[in-house]
Motif scaffolding. Structure first.
Motif, PDB file in Angstrom:
ATOM      1  N   ASP A  17       0.818  -1.206   0.000  1.00 31.58           N
ATOM      2  CA  ASP A  17       0.000   0.000   0.000  1.00 31.58           C
ATOM      3  C   ASP A  17       0.859   1.267   0.000  1.00 31.58           C
ATOM      4  O   ASP A  17       0.430   2.312  -0.476  1.00 31.58           O
ATOM      5  CB  ASP A  17      -0.923  -0.002   1.224  1.00 31.58           C
ATOM      6  N   ALA A  18       2.076   1.176   0.586  1.00 29.10           N
ATOM      7  CA  ALA A  18       2.940   2.344   0.675  1.00 29.10           C
ATOM      8  C   ALA A  18       3.458   2.755  -0.701  1.00 29.10           C
ATOM      9  O   ALA A  18       3.639   3.929  -0.978  1.00 29.10           O
ATOM     10  CB  ALA A  18       4.104   2.058   1.613  1.00 29.10           C
ATOM     11  N   ALA A  75       8.646   1.670  -9.949  1.00 27.33           N
ATOM     12  CA  ALA A  75       9.936   2.091  -9.406  1.00 27.33           C
ATOM     13  C   ALA A  75       9.940   3.589  -9.121  1.00 27.33           C
ATOM     14  O   ALA A  75       9.419   4.384  -9.912  1.00 27.33           O
ATOM     15  CB  ALA A  75      11.059   1.736 -10.379  1.00 27.33           C
ATOM     16  N   LYS A  76      10.531   3.993  -8.013  1.00 27.16           N
ATOM     17  CA  LYS A  76      10.557   5.410  -7.643  1.00 27.16           C
ATOM     18  C   LYS A  76      11.475   6.207  -8.554  1.00 27.16           C
ATOM     19  O   LYS A  76      11.192   7.343  -8.914  1.00 27.16           O
ATOM     20  CB  LYS A  76      10.996   5.542  -6.186  1.00 27.16           C
ATOM     21  N   GLY A  83      11.168   2.994 -22.756  1.00 27.95           N
ATOM     22  CA  GLY A  83       9.934   3.534 -23.298  1.00 27.95           C
ATOM     23  C   GLY A  83       8.715   3.054 -22.560  1.00 27.95           C
ATOM     24  O   GLY A  83       7.668   2.806 -23.167  1.00 27.95           O
ATOM     25  N   GLY A  84       8.815   2.957 -21.251  1.00 29.29           N
ATOM     26  CA  GLY A  84       7.693   2.543 -20.423  1.00 29.29           C
ATOM     27  C   GLY A  84       7.977   2.835 -18.970  1.00 29.29           C
ATOM     28  O   GLY A  84       9.133   2.965 -18.559  1.00 29.29           O
ATOM     29  N   THR A  85       6.926   2.951 -18.177  1.00 28.31           N
ATOM     30  CA  THR A  85       7.083   3.161 -16.744  1.00 28.31           C
ATOM     31  C   THR A  85       7.667   1.907 -16.120  1.00 28.31           C
ATOM     32  O   THR A  85       7.105   0.817 -16.258  1.00 28.31           O
ATOM     33  CB  THR A  85       5.721   3.485 -16.094  1.00 28.31           C
ATOM     34  N   VAL A  86       8.778   2.051 -15.433  1.00 25.85           N
ATOM     35  CA  VAL A  86       9.505   0.888 -14.925  1.00 25.85           C
ATOM     36  C   VAL A  86       8.785   0.284 -13.726  1.00 25.85           C
ATOM     37  O   VAL A  86       8.398   0.985 -12.788  1.00 25.85           O
ATOM     38  CB  VAL A  86      10.943   1.276 -14.533  1.00 25.85           C
TER      39      VAL A  86
END
Length: 255
Positions: A17-18, A75-76, A83-86
């Motif tokens: 959840d964090a 990933a923060k 080419g994508g959100t890790v």
């Protein structure tokens, strides 16, 4: 006798959840980057949001002939190498649902240079530190992919190897093995996913055979329905979903 959890941790609570956790089913896409050996990228788009994610960090690689179940944390500081959100950490489970192969060009994305994962089984000839006597009871957890009893390279094999090594070191009086399957149906990306309860036994048998092949006497090993107490959550990187797909092992030293 003191009980220790080897290669484990206190069960992570609230971690999912964090951080932003994602879970979806999609057909994978391979981006053909060229940044050295194994630098290509695996991408998948969440059908609910249309967001394209980079799932290259998953130890289990997609099969572009089949859909994949993606589970992980955004990933923060993942950057944008593909080419994508890790998603990292990430788990990928290959499903039976067929997909059409989809390959795209690099389009300027560099991909990732190959680096040896931390969960890497050491060669048998390499010396390892053995546990000190008196030996403590060992508890181990081995993760599995959805609907699979396959020992995943650089994930479940890592935890299985640690289990076997401890058993060889202490020459236990007995080993108890309990398989777990995801038998509660869930809906992901509009699909109903659930595992057959028989898969729990199959997973336990896989671990049992591996122990025997490495030299543990069969009469010291037994498969049980469940093991009491906590299990090692380290193998799941804080994700709660994959925790229903595992094998728990209890190693009781002689004497």
């Amino acid at each position: 006798m003191k009980t220790v959890l080897l290669l484990g941790a206190v069960l992570l609570t609230g971690a999912q959840d964090a951080q932003k956790a994602v879970r979806f089913i999609a057909c994978p896409v391979y981006r053909d980057t060229d940044n050295g050996r194994k630098s290509g990228c695996w991408l998948a788009s969440d059908p609910a949001t249309g967001i394209r994610y980079d799932v290259t960090a998953a130890p289990t690689k997609p099969d572009w002939n089949h859909a994949i179940l993606v589970e992980g944390f955004v990933a923060k500081d993942g950057g944008d190498p593909c080419g994508g959100t890790v998603i990292e950490p990430a788990t990928v489970s290959v499903l039976e649902e067929p997909c059409t192969r989809h390959l795209i060009r690099a389009e300027g994305y560099q991909g990732r240079r190959f680096a040896l994962p931390a969960r890497n089984v050491r060669p048998l000839y390499e010396a390892r530190k053995k546990p000190a006597q008196p030996f403590a009871e060992g508890r181990f957890t081995i993760p599995f992919g959805f609907s699979s009893s396959f020992i995943t390279y650089q994930l479940s094999d890592y935890y299985l190897d640690a289990t076997i090594n401890y058993a060889l070191d202490v020459q236990p009086a007995r080993i108890e093995i309990a398989g777990v399957a995801q038998t509660v149906p869930e809906t992901v990306s509009g699909r109903r996913i659930v595992e057959d309860k028989a898969l729990a036994r199959t997973r336990a048998e896989v671990v049992r055979r591996a122990l025997i092949l490495r030299g543990i006497a069969p009469d010291r090993i037994r498969i049980v329905k469940a093991l009491p107490g906590p299990y090692a959550a380290e193998a799941f990187d804080g994700l709660r979903w994959p925790q229903a797909r595992r094998v728990d092992v209890r190693i009781v030293p002689d004497g």
